[in-house]
Scaffold this active site. Structure first.
Site, mmCIF file in Angstrom:
data_model
loop_
_atom_site.group_PDB
_atom_site.id
_atom_site.type_symbol
_atom_site.label_atom_id
_atom_site.label_comp_id
_atom_site.label_asym_id
_atom_site.label_seq_id
_atom_site.Cartn_x
_atom_site.Cartn_y
_atom_site.Cartn_z
ATOM 1 N N HIS A 143 -2.451 -7.073 -8.209
ATOM 2 C CA HIS A 143 -1.357 -7.959 -7.747
ATOM 3 C C HIS A 143 -0.262 -6.879 -8.721
ATOM 4 O O HIS A 143 -0.717 -6.357 -9.739
ATOM 5 C CB HIS A 143 -0.726 -8.504 -7.790
ATOM 6 N N ASP A 185 -4.524 -13.976 -1.439
ATOM 7 C CA ASP A 185 -5.091 -13.787 -0.543
ATOM 8 C C ASP A 185 -6.528 -13.455 -0.249
ATOM 9 O O ASP A 185 -7.088 -13.199 0.347
ATOM 10 C CB ASP A 185 -4.782 -12.155 0.247
HETATM 11 N N1 ACO Z 1 -10.858 -4.438 -7.233
HETATM 12 C C1 ACO Z 1 -10.953 -3.375 -7.791
HETATM 13 N N2 ACO Z 1 -9.636 -2.653 -8.801
HETATM 14 C C2 ACO Z 1 -8.934 -3.113 -8.842
HETATM 15 C C3 ACO Z 1 -8.724 -4.103 -7.550
HETATM 16 C C4 ACO Z 1 -9.356 -4.483 -6.747
HETATM 17 N N3 ACO Z 1 -8.600 -5.597 -5.788
HETATM 18 N N4 ACO Z 1 -7.383 -3.592 -8.054
HETATM 19 C C5 ACO Z 1 -6.645 -2.741 -8.933
HETATM 20 N N5 ACO Z 1 -7.215 -2.375 -9.520
HETATM 21 C C6 ACO Z 1 -7.630 -1.607 -10.368
HETATM 22 C C7 ACO Z 1 -7.234 -0.300 -10.015
HETATM 23 O O1 ACO Z 1 -8.823 0.253 -9.787
HETATM 24 C C8 ACO Z 1 -7.109 0.699 -11.442
HETATM 25 O O2 ACO Z 1 -8.173 0.485 -12.363
HETATM 26 P P1 ACO Z 1 -7.719 2.349 -13.122
HETATM 27 O O3 ACO Z 1 -6.812 1.597 -14.057
HETATM 28 O O4 ACO Z 1 -9.257 1.620 -14.119
HETATM 29 O O5 ACO Z 1 -7.920 2.495 -12.060
HETATM 30 C C9 ACO Z 1 -6.718 -1.134 -11.941
HETATM 31 O O6 ACO Z 1 -7.004 -1.921 -11.586
HETATM 32 C C10 ACO Z 1 -4.773 -1.081 -12.009
HETATM 33 O O7 ACO Z 1 -4.385 -1.200 -9.993
HETATM 34 P P2 ACO Z 1 -3.471 -0.473 -9.879
HETATM 35 O O8 ACO Z 1 -3.602 -0.083 -8.581
HETATM 36 O O9 ACO Z 1 -2.300 -0.181 -10.779
HETATM 37 O O10 ACO Z 1 -2.391 -2.265 -10.058
HETATM 38 P P3 ACO Z 1 -1.469 -2.263 -8.518
HETATM 39 O O11 ACO Z 1 -0.217 -2.923 -9.355
HETATM 40 O O12 ACO Z 1 -0.488 -0.961 -8.700
HETATM 41 O O13 ACO Z 1 -2.362 -2.958 -7.186
HETATM 42 C C11 ACO Z 1 -2.097 -3.932 -5.334
HETATM 43 C C12 ACO Z 1 -1.789 -4.109 -6.548
HETATM 44 C C13 ACO Z 1 -2.172 -2.757 -4.434
HETATM 45 C C14 ACO Z 1 -2.371 -5.471 -4.596
HETATM 46 C C15 ACO Z 1 -4.542 -3.813 -5.645
HETATM 47 O O14 ACO Z 1 -4.404 -4.771 -6.699
HETATM 48 C C16 ACO Z 1 -5.028 -3.402 -4.100
HETATM 49 O O15 ACO Z 1 -5.458 -2.438 -3.567
HETATM 50 N N6 ACO Z 1 -6.080 -5.027 -4.097
HETATM 51 C C17 ACO Z 1 -6.035 -4.893 -3.255
HETATM 52 C C18 ACO Z 1 -5.113 -6.010 -1.815
HETATM 53 C C19 ACO Z 1 -4.996 -6.822 -2.252
HETATM 54 O O16 ACO Z 1 -5.387 -7.700 -2.158
HETATM 55 N N7 ACO Z 1 -3.436 -7.108 -1.445
HETATM 56 C C20 ACO Z 1 -3.034 -8.160 -1.598
HETATM 57 C C21 ACO Z 1 -2.292 -8.197 -2.594
HETATM 58 S S1 ACO Z 1 -1.089 -9.691 -2.601
HETATM 59 C C22 ACO Z 1 -0.132 -9.880 -0.849
HETATM 60 O O17 ACO Z 1 -0.150 -9.025 -0.788
HETATM 61 C C23 ACO Z 1 0.451 -11.248 -0.579
#
Ligand code: ACO
Length: 385
Positions: A265, A319
């Site tokens: 998130h 989610d």
């Molecule tokens: N699965 C695996 N790895 C992940 C995930 C995930 N779901 N989320 C983040 N990471 C990893 C990233 O690859 C990154 O690793 P790195 O630094 O080695 O590249 C690290 O964790 C940090 O991730 P960011 O992209 O900086 O996190 P950000 O805050 O930008 O993204 C987001 C948040 C878009 C929600 C992301 O976690 C994601 O795509 N999750 C899956 C989709 C999801 O569940 N969305 C619902 C959000 S809740 C809502 O909207 C109601």
């Protein structure tokens, strides 16, 4: 090219940009805390109802018993759709995406309001509540029509949550299902300045009408990066199909650099408090419905992902279980985002009204990096490519 005198900071994605002061919602993403108007999400989920929470968000304080009764009556009195809107739903292709249907139908509601635009804040709120009341009717009616069934009329004596399940299935919902639906609506009602709330705020800042404001929010929520993650999380659980296959799925997905849906998130760098509540309710619902394999698969994916992602600030979000819960309540998968919208209208309204109280047109800038003063080339002199 730029003639700027001061250094410019570009906030891509508007990360960490504050657009207003707000008293609607506070999230502490490090401490797993979420408050609506100062009340914790745990207390609201345990003691409140969606109607009371919507009143709280829109009006800024908890209602008295009389105010809550009046609010409930107002919402139910607006549930029935105008014949023209129902006729419109009948005319849509049955293959339409329900979010597209919702966006179009809410826009059409404005055509049946004799005075859709008003500067008066109270009248604006009334129009927002009219939209909030009719949204479940639109979603359920379209679902029935696309399946060759007649829409079910709203029941005025049922709660927002129970009435929606009744209109969707044509059956009186089990009280526990209605309770879970009610809590799920509370959990999705508000979440500070997310993308769709910002859209609504931008539209509000132009002094546009409430139908345009809510339609903007729906258009923004529709995108897969915002409203669609619960659908994707459920699809993963169904595809994995059995707790014993969860580890293999997670290992492969992460090796292929795929994200685990329902994890991570932008704001929460620890447990999403909504996830904690929904997982508990989901477990109870699964044992009541005999859906323990589906639920157990979701839990196994979560446990495996937590092991693999240990060390990263990536935790389960709302989610990871909302899709599973909606599925167990009998809600079709492509209605998950419309149901999210049905609840979030309360938060959108609260923010739009709050912004309008000290309105300033939102008009950011783009740093121009193109050329200027180019000589105009006549069409015939431009060559063929
Ligand atoms: N699965 C695996 N790895 C992940 C995930 C995930 N779901 N989320 C983040 N990471 C990893 C990233 O690859 C990154 O690793 P790195 O630094 O080695 O590249 C690290 O964790 C940090 O991730 P960011 O992209 O900086 O996190 P950000 O805050 O930008 O993204 C987001 C948040 C878009 C929600 C992301 O976690 C994601 O795509 N999750 C899956 C989709 C999801 O569940 N969305 C619902 C959000 S809740 C809502 O909207 C109601």
């Amino acid at each position: 090219m730029s003639s700027l005198k001061e250094p410019v900071v570009i906030h891509k994605g508007l990360d960490n940009v504050y657009v207003k002061e707000s008293k609607v919602c506070f999230i502490d993403g490090e401490a797993s805390k979420l408050f609506y108007r100062g009340y914790s999400i745990e207390d609201l989920a345990e003691h409140s109802t969606f109607e009371e929470t919507a009143y709280l968000l829109v009006n800024g304080k908890l209602p008295t018993r009389q105010q809550l009764q009046d609010f409930g009556k107002l919402i139910s009195s607006h549930r029935t759709l105008e014949p023209g809107v129902l006729q419109l739903l009948r005319s849509f292709p049955t293959t339409s995406d329900p979010m597209d249907v919702l966006r179009t139908a809410i826009s059409a509601l404005g055509l049946y309001d004799p005075q859709p635009a008003t500067d008066n804040i109270n009248e604006r709120t009334d129009k927002a509540l009219r939209i909030l009341a009719k949204t479940p009717t639109i979603i359920a009616a379209f679902d029935r029509l696309r399946n060759g069934r007649e829409p079910v009329s709203p029941q005025l004596n049922l709660s927002h949550a129970a009435n929606f399940l009744h209109m969707l299935t044509g059956k009186m919902p089990d009280p526990y299902d209605a309770h879970v639906m009610d809590v799920a609506l509370i959990l999705h009602a508000e979440h500070e300045m997310n993308a769709s709330t910002f859209s609504c705020t931008v539209t509000a800042s132009t002094m546009a009408d409430m139908y345009s404001i809510i339609t903007s929010g729906i258009g923004t929520l529709r995108g897969p990066l915002h409203g669609g993650a619960n659908e994707a999380a459920l699809k993963t659980v169904i595809e994995v199909g059995d707790p014993s296959r969860a580890e293999e799925y997670v290992t492969r997905a992460l090796a292929e650099k795929k994200r685990i849906m329902g994890f991570g998130h932008r704001i929460y760098k620890t447990w999403d408090p909504r996830y904690v509540i929904l997982k508990k309710l989901g477990a109870e619902l699964a044992s009541k419905k005999g859906e323990t394999k589906l639920f157990g698969t979701a839990v196994a994916i979560e446990q495996s992902a937590l092991r693999h992602l240990a060390g990263l600030p990536v935790f389960p979000n709302v989610d990871s279980y909302s899709g599973v819960v909606f599925h167990m309540l009998g809600i079709p998968t492509d209605l998950f985002t419309p149901v999210f919208a049905m609840s979030r209208i309360a938060g959108w309204t609260a923010h739009a009204i709050e912004y309008l109280e000290g309105n300033r047109l939102i008009r950011p800038k783009a740093l121009y990096v193109g050329q200027t003063s180019l000589p105009y080339i006549p069409l015939d002199a431009r060559g063929t490519r």
